[in-house]
Write a protein that holds these residues in place. Structure first.
Motif, PDB file in Angstrom:
ATOM      1  N   PRO A  60       5.262  83.733  52.973  1.00  0.00           N
ATOM      2  CA  PRO A  60       6.120  84.026  51.891  1.00  0.00           C
ATOM      3  C   PRO A  60       5.951  85.491  51.321  1.00  0.00           C
ATOM      4  O   PRO A  60       7.032  86.102  51.151  1.00  0.00           O
ATOM      5  N   LYS A  61       4.951  86.311  51.672  1.00  0.00           N
ATOM      6  CA  LYS A  61       4.805  87.542  51.334  1.00  0.00           C
ATOM      7  C   LYS A  61       5.944  88.490  52.295  1.00  0.00           C
ATOM      8  O   LYS A  61       6.916  89.467  51.658  1.00  0.00           O
TER       9      LYS A  61
ATOM     10  N   THR B 212       8.568  87.341  53.615  1.00  0.00           N
ATOM     11  CA  THR B 212       9.835  87.074  53.345  1.00  0.00           C
ATOM     12  C   THR B 212      10.256  87.773  52.095  1.00  0.00           C
ATOM     13  O   THR B 212      11.503  88.282  51.893  1.00  0.00           O
ATOM     14  N   LEU B 213       9.577  87.900  51.245  1.00  0.00           N
ATOM     15  CA  LEU B 213       9.593  88.558  49.824  1.00  0.00           C
ATOM     16  C   LEU B 213       9.919  89.916  50.264  1.00  0.00           C
ATOM     17  O   LEU B 213      10.693  90.569  49.553  1.00  0.00           O
TER      18      LEU B 213
END
Length: 316
Positions: free
Chosen positions: A11-12, A14-15
């Motif tokens: 998730p990091k 992607t963010l």
């Protein structure tokens, strides 16, 4: 951990990728806002003098329209978005590095080319002539002009007639003069021919008379005055006759001499004796020593002549 969990991005990450994409778009928008469109130079308007239009009868031409072309506006090309970096899955969980990406340099806008100066082309001057309305000509009295023209033609015809008469007269005079000269020439030739003929006939007659006289030996009688001595004879009183004569006595002997065409004495004949035979014989002998010039007839032809000659002797 299973393999499915390892393959999926964190998730990091992607963010972080989403933040980078949003930042790039924000920078692109800021760059577009910062760019100013080039201002179009204001062209000074040229004041043209008013156009004079003259109407003529030429066919009308359509005016050529001049289209003013504007310089094309140069738009900056949008920056290409960079693809998000792909991160390979680590077999072991590792600490995710923080990737600092430098913001893309804004491409300087291209200098806009100065707009081409468009010269307004003046439309062709079309001259249209207003249709002429036929003017009504005033009626002019041409009788005087016709009479003047007829008088002029009559004068010219009279001049031509006079010139023709003068020319004919001059030609007739020239013919008469030539005829007179020809007549004079013929008369002169006839006179000359007549004179030549007369001279020729006279010469022929003289030649004939001469030939006739030369052919004829008939003597022509002449007197002592017609005779002309070429050489006179030597006359002297014979001594033999002086014995029977007295001093101072005169003895006359008449002789007839026949003279040939050359003037020589061919024969002497006693016509009248002197009374003394010695004197008569001496006179016939002595007279032969002389010679006459030839006697001629009226045509100048020498002829045989008989001359009666008196010889006188005086006793010394």
């Amino acid at each position: 951990m299973s393999s499915t969990i390892l393959d999926a991005p964190s998730p990091k990450l992607t963010l972080a990728a989403a933040v980078v994409v949003v930042g790039l778009h924000a920078l692109t928008v800021a760059a577009l806002v910062a760019m100013k469109a080039p201002e179009k130079p204001v062209e000074a308007k040229i004041q043209t003098p008013p156009i004079e239009i003259e109407l003529v009868t030429l066919p009308q031409k359509e005016p050529v329209a001049v289209v003013e072309q504007e310089a094309p506006k140069v738009q900056p090309a949008p920056p290409k978005p960079k693809a998000a970096p792909t991160v390979k899955a680590q077999p072991k969980p590792i600490k995710e590095p923080v990737i600092k990406e430098k913001p893309p340099k804004a491409t300087p806008p291209k200098k806009a080319e100065p707009p081409k100066k468009v010269i307004e082309k003046q439309p062709d001057i079309i001259k249209t002539e207003a249709p002429k309305t036929p003017a009504t000509e005033p009626k002019v009295d041409t009788q005087a002009a016709d009479e003047q023209r007829k008088a002029e033609e009559h004068r010219r015809a009279e001049e031509r007639r006079i010139r023709k008469q003068e020319q004919q007269k001059a030609e007739q005079e020239a013919r008469d003069k030539a005829a007179a000269q020809e007549a004079e020439r013929l008369a002169a030739e006839a006179e000359k021919a007549a004179k030549e003929k007369a001279v020729k006939e006279a010469a022929e007659a003289a030649a004939q008379a001469k030939a006739k006289a030369a052919a004829s030996n008939t003597p022509v009688n002449f007197t002592a005055s017609d005779a002309d001595w070429a050489s006179p004879p030597r006359l002297s009183f014979p001594k033999r006759a002086a014995r029977n004569a007295q001093s101072g006595d005169t003895f006359n002997v008449v002789l007839v001499l026949r003279v040939n065409k050359q003037g020589g004495i061919d024969s002497v004949r006693l016509s009248q004796p002197s009374g003394n035979p010695s004197v008569d014989i001496a006179a016939q002998r002595q007279v032969r020593s002389g010679k006459f010039k030839p006697f001629t007839n009226n045509n100048g032809i020498p002829v045989v002549g008989n001359v009666t000659l008196t010889v006188s002797y005086a006793v010394p």
